[in-house]
Scaffold this motif. Structure first.
Motif, PDB file in Angstrom:
ATOM      1  N   SER A 196       0.815  -1.220   0.000  1.00 19.31           N
ATOM      2  CA  SER A 196       0.000   0.000   0.000  1.00 19.31           C
ATOM      3  C   SER A 196       0.846   1.266   0.000  1.00 19.31           C
ATOM      4  CB  SER A 196      -0.992  -0.004   1.163  1.00 19.31           C
ATOM      5  OG  SER A 196      -0.338  -0.179   2.376  1.00 19.31           O
ATOM      6  N   LYS A 197       2.046   1.238   0.568  1.00 19.75           N
ATOM      7  CA  LYS A 197       2.884   2.440   0.555  1.00 19.75           C
ATOM      8  C   LYS A 197       3.335   2.802  -0.867  1.00 19.75           C
ATOM      9  CE  LYS A 197       7.186   4.321   2.365  1.00 19.75           C
ATOM     10  NZ  LYS A 197       8.458   4.029   3.032  1.00 19.75           N
ATOM     11  N   PRO A 198       3.964   1.875  -1.617  1.00 24.44           N
ATOM     12  CA  PRO A 198       4.260   2.218  -3.015  1.00 24.44           C
ATOM     13  C   PRO A 198       3.008   2.486  -3.853  1.00 24.44           C
ATOM     14  CG  PRO A 198       4.905  -0.051  -2.530  1.00 24.44           C
ATOM     15  CD  PRO A 198       4.587   0.602  -1.234  1.00 24.44           C
ATOM     16  N   ASN A 205       0.405   4.098  -2.880  1.00 25.30           N
ATOM     17  CA  ASN A 205       0.114   5.518  -2.634  1.00 25.30           C
ATOM     18  C   ASN A 205       1.036   6.409  -3.441  1.00 25.30           C
ATOM     19  OD1 ASN A 205      -1.988   5.095  -0.935  1.00 25.30           O
ATOM     20  ND2 ASN A 205      -0.847   5.432   0.953  1.00 25.30           N
ATOM     21  N   ALA A 206       2.319   6.083  -3.444  1.00 19.23           N
ATOM     22  CA  ALA A 206       3.277   6.893  -4.209  1.00 19.23           C
ATOM     23  C   ALA A 206       2.923   6.854  -5.690  1.00 19.23           C
ATOM     24  CB  ALA A 206       4.691   6.380  -3.987  1.00 19.23           C
ATOM     25  N   LEU A 254       0.130   6.835  -7.024  1.00 21.81           N
ATOM     26  CA  LEU A 254      -1.002   7.713  -7.353  1.00 21.81           C
ATOM     27  C   LEU A 254      -0.534   9.024  -7.970  1.00 21.81           C
ATOM     28  CD1 LEU A 254      -3.298   7.270  -4.228  1.00 21.81           C
ATOM     29  CD2 LEU A 254      -3.794   6.565  -6.555  1.00 21.81           C
ATOM     30  N   GLY A 282      11.429   6.797  -4.715  1.00 22.45           N
ATOM     31  CA  GLY A 282      12.137   5.603  -4.272  1.00 22.45           C
ATOM     32  C   GLY A 282      11.440   4.292  -4.595  1.00 22.45           C
ATOM     33  N   VAL A 283      10.393   4.326  -5.430  1.00 23.55           N
ATOM     34  CA  VAL A 283       9.719   3.085  -5.798  1.00 23.55           C
ATOM     35  C   VAL A 283      10.471   2.441  -6.963  1.00 23.55           C
ATOM     36  CG1 VAL A 283       7.558   2.064  -6.614  1.00 23.55           C
ATOM     37  CG2 VAL A 283       7.506   4.064  -5.129  1.00 23.55           C
ATOM     38  N   ASN A 284      10.767   1.158  -6.832  1.00 21.28           N
ATOM     39  CA  ASN A 284      11.352   0.428  -7.953  1.00 21.28           C
ATOM     40  C   ASN A 284      10.229   0.066  -8.914  1.00 21.28           C
ATOM     41  OD1 ASN A 284      12.470  -1.387  -9.749  1.00 21.28           O
ATOM     42  ND2 ASN A 284      13.835  -2.251  -8.209  1.00 21.28           N
TER      43      ASN A 284
END
Lengths: 413, 347
Positions: free
Chosen positions: B226-228, B230-231, B233, B243-245
């Motif tokens: 859920s954290k990536p 959100n990013a 979005l 920082g998302v791969n």
């Protein structure tokens, strides 16, 4: 040199950028120091955005490398890099149902744990990021309800919440009104001055860039034309070449861009000086008249404006008395002019001779429009010619002049 | 004063969500009980309580509750939850509100392979597998489509291009299925049409256990993402600079989404509109796009909505049972149309 090396945050080495092997810019060698404001200037499609995206690690370089603290960008772990470098792009952002607080908190991504739960410290940073962009009162608003200007500030706050040392911004003031444009620029400037963050932004407004940047990078024709402090780099020639324009010119002394007068509605001679003429030059240029003026001292505001508007100009060195020589030089211009304007300059010993020009014009039977009051006219010009038309302000003067023009034109038709 | 207020706002939010979650759970339990009690034979609450309490499978009512109603209810509830989460993932992934699990061609792929097995004589060679054949072929179809889509995803960076590729895959599978239907023998066709209508009836406990365990594991994985999510979005570029791969993340989203949708389609046939409409309902109820809230919220909403749709499908023209997709479409289509017109709800 070694001293500046230590404060370098980002460097590009022999860098080529582009999409799918199609190189847009090549041989980019730049070096950004900590806490500096760097503007990328160049025409649309010159590759500013591509360069920024490559420096942000969103595009792989076609050749060469981008170094942060001497380490190539590709060798950073993504999440670690996010703590050093953050971006603001022109991509449309519509994340959906988020409050401003929650949205800015997304910027804490590289600093929070597995599920992104915010600690007290994170919340404080979110609030202070919002304060820094003067948007703290927006904290509980929904993102979708913000205006363009407010949204832009919140986007900067999100980038700040990442706590970067370097922020890359693509056209940060595009689509903004004047107030927000100025506000965003001053916010960015404060980030450099107060927080020591390096700001690299692509910009369209050369005049604003010149005023706030420490360095400017001129991007054109597949490469970097030149870069350095705007005071060294930006001048009439370099800016005209950068944007390929003839109809306007950049004046580094005024820090502004003037639209040139290449008017064909008639020649006007303005007797100006001491800042009285500038408004007339712009007004006449705007309404399409060809302007000539004199005699101006070369430290006069009027001189700078006249030059950047491309007006014909008879000049005298600063602080020297205007003599018969300059007046003789100016007289042919007065003769050629259809109208003469007396800008109402204060008369002193240095420019006393300029009144000669007005008397000469009247003697030639040319209409002279003046801003002086009736008693001043008598005192300075010692004339009561009926060709002298007294006007109360600049616009009235121009209107009267244009009316006169249409009246005079008739017999020639 | 202001600072105090801000702090309070931030502190208050989790409580608001907690009470919403409690409310939704109660509604879910209530609707599940209704599903079990109502039908061609109505069972009172006290009777239901006795049957469950004493684990009565011997009496007629007990048999109905344990062998028919409870499996069906659970199937509908978890099937709805999985489809909804699958839809939510795809909506975030494509940053497009008008997207559901079907858009990638997952269900069309499943339908294609099922039609191949049901409508041709190909299945004659696999008599040993006969009981599971539909399930296995649907799964195979779903994953085959997913593999193609992932292959395309690895090549193209642009989400819109991938979306169009998925749509085209769907049309392609549909076309082949139509050809097979045209040539099919009458008796084979009936069975296929029944499956294609979609239904949560006839689930065995063993099937439910498999669905529950595998689907549950994937739901846990989704929540961990859920954290990536959100990013994501903010768009791929922003997510990447946060920082998302992106490559790994794209793969995981599609893997989870296809697995959930494929699983349900295999078991219950294609069920329309749940995956598309429920995430929007959840967003409207929970008033957030934060996936840490929205994922459990979508699970609950999907379970409730699908459970109630199944109830309506059984009761509306009892004893004739309507296909579940017709009921979900009745509710789903107006939602989609209003979304298209208003364009108010974004992802």
């Amino acid at each position: 040199m070694s001293g500046s090396e230590t404060s370098t945050i980002m460097k590009t080495k022999n860098l080529s950028v582009g999409y799918n092997r199609k190189t847009v810019l090549s041989l980019v060698d730049l070096c950004f120091e900590k806490g500096k404001f760097i503007s990328l200037l160049g025409p649309n499609g010159s590759g500013k955005t591509t360069l920024l995206r490559t420096m942000a690690g969103l595009l792989p370089p076609c050749d060469g490398s981008v170094l942060i603290d001497q380490i190539p960008l590709s060798e950073f772990r993504q999440e670690y890099l996010a703590g050093i470098l953050s971006v603001m792009l022109t991509d449309r952002v519509s994340p959906g149902l988020f409050s401003v607080f929650e949205f800015v908190a997304l910027g804490r991504y590289p600093h929070t744990g597995f599920l992104g739960r915010l600690k007290e410290a994170d919340k404080k940073i979110v609030i202070s990021s919002l304060s820094q962009v003067h948007a703290r009162d927006l904290v509980s608003r929904q993102i979708e309800t913000l205006s363009d200007g407010e949204k832009q500030k919140v986007l900067i706050a999100r980038a700040l919440a990442q706590e970067p040392g370097l922020i890359l911004l693509d056209e940060p003031t595009i689509h903004l009104d004047l107030k927000h444009r100025m506000e965003v620029m001053s916010i960015l400037q404060n980030l450099c001055r107060k927080k020591g963050i390096t700001v690299v932004a692509s910009m369209h407004d050369v005049d604003i860039a010149a005023k706030i940047s420490d360095q400017v990078v001129l991007v054109k024709d597949g490469g970097i034309v030149s870069w350095g402090p705007p005071e060294n780099i930006l001048n009439k020639k370099s800016v005209a070449a950068l944007y390929d324009f003839d109809g306007a010119s950049f004046n580094p002394d005024l820090g502004s861009i003037e639209i040139k007068c290449n008017g064909n509605r008639g020649a006007v001679f303005v007797v100006g000086g001491i800042g009285c003429g500038a408004v007339f030059y712009r007004l006449l240029a705007k309404r399409g008249f060809a302007v000539s003026t004199g005699v101006l001292h070369t430290n006069d505001l009027d001189y700078y404006v006249a030059m950047s508007l491309g007006a014909k100009c008879i000049t005298r060195s600063p602080l020297e008395k205007i003599t018969r020589d300059q007046i003789d030089e100016a007289l042919p211009l007065v003769s050629q002019a259809d109208y003469v304007i007396d800008a109402g300059f204060p008369v002193s010993g240095l420019n006393q001779m300029n009144t000669e020009l007005i008397r000469y014009a009247l003697a030639q039977g040319k209409p002279v429009f003046t801003l002086r009051k009736e008693e001043d006219v008598k005192r300075f010009l010692q004339t009561d010619s009926e060709n002298l038309i007294i006007c109360e302000n600049e616009i009235r003067l121009l209107d009267k002049m244009e009316k006169e023009k249409s009246r005079l034109k008739l017999p020639y038709l | 004063m202001k600072e105090h207020q801000i702090k309070e706002n931030i502190a208050v939010q989790p409580k608001r969500y907690r009470s919403l979650f409690v409310f939704f759970t109660v509604v879910l339990l209530f609707s599940a009980a209704l599903n079990i009690m109502l039908g061609s034979i109505n069972i009172s609450f006290s009777e239901l309580f006795r049957i469950i309490h004493t684990h009565d499978t011997v009496t007629t009512n007990g048999f109905i509750v344990w062998k028919i109603r409870i499996p069906r209810t659970i199937a509908a509830v978890i099937g709805g939850a999985y489809l909804s989460v699958s839809g939510l993932l795809l909506q975030v992934f494509f940053r497009n509100p008008i997207v559901g699990p079907f858009i990638l061609g997952i269900s069309s792929g499943a339908t294609l392979i099922v039609s191949v097995v049901m409508l041709t004589t190909l299945s004659l060679g696999f008599t040993a597998l006969a009981p599971f054949l539909t399930t296995l072929s649907a799964l195979a179809g779903a994953y085959a489509t997913m593999a193609v889509v992932l292959l395309i995803a690895a090549k193209v960076k642009n989400a819109i291009t991938l979306l169009i590729a998925g749509l085209m895959m769907g049309y392609l599978c549909h076309a082949v299925t139509s050809v097979l239907v045209a040539f099919a023998r009458q008796e084979n066709l009936k069975m296929f049409v029944l499956w294609q209508l979609g239904s949560f009836s006839g689930f065995k406990w063993s099937e439910i256990r498999i669905l529950f365990i595998f689907g549950g594991l994937i739901l846990v994985l989704v929540y961990a993402l859920s954290k990536p999510l959100n990013a994501f979005l903010l768009g791929e570029a922003y997510a990447s600079t946060m920082g998302v791969n992106i490559r790994v993340f794209r793969f995981l989203i599609i893997f989870c989404s296809c697995a959930l949708a494929g699983m349900v389609t295999a078991a219950a046939g294609p069920v329309a509109f749940i995956g598309l409409a429920v995430p929007h309902m959840a967003r409207l109820c929970f008033v957030t796009s934060d996936n840490r809230i929205l994922i459990p919220g979508t699970v609950l909403t999907g379970a409730i909505v699908t459970g109630l749709c199944d109830l309506v499908a059984r009761l509306a023209f009892s004893p004739i049972e309507l296909p579940i997709s017709s009921i979900t479409a009745f509710f789903g289509a107006p939602i989609v149309i209003s979304l298209l017109i208003k364009r108010k709800v974004s992802i």
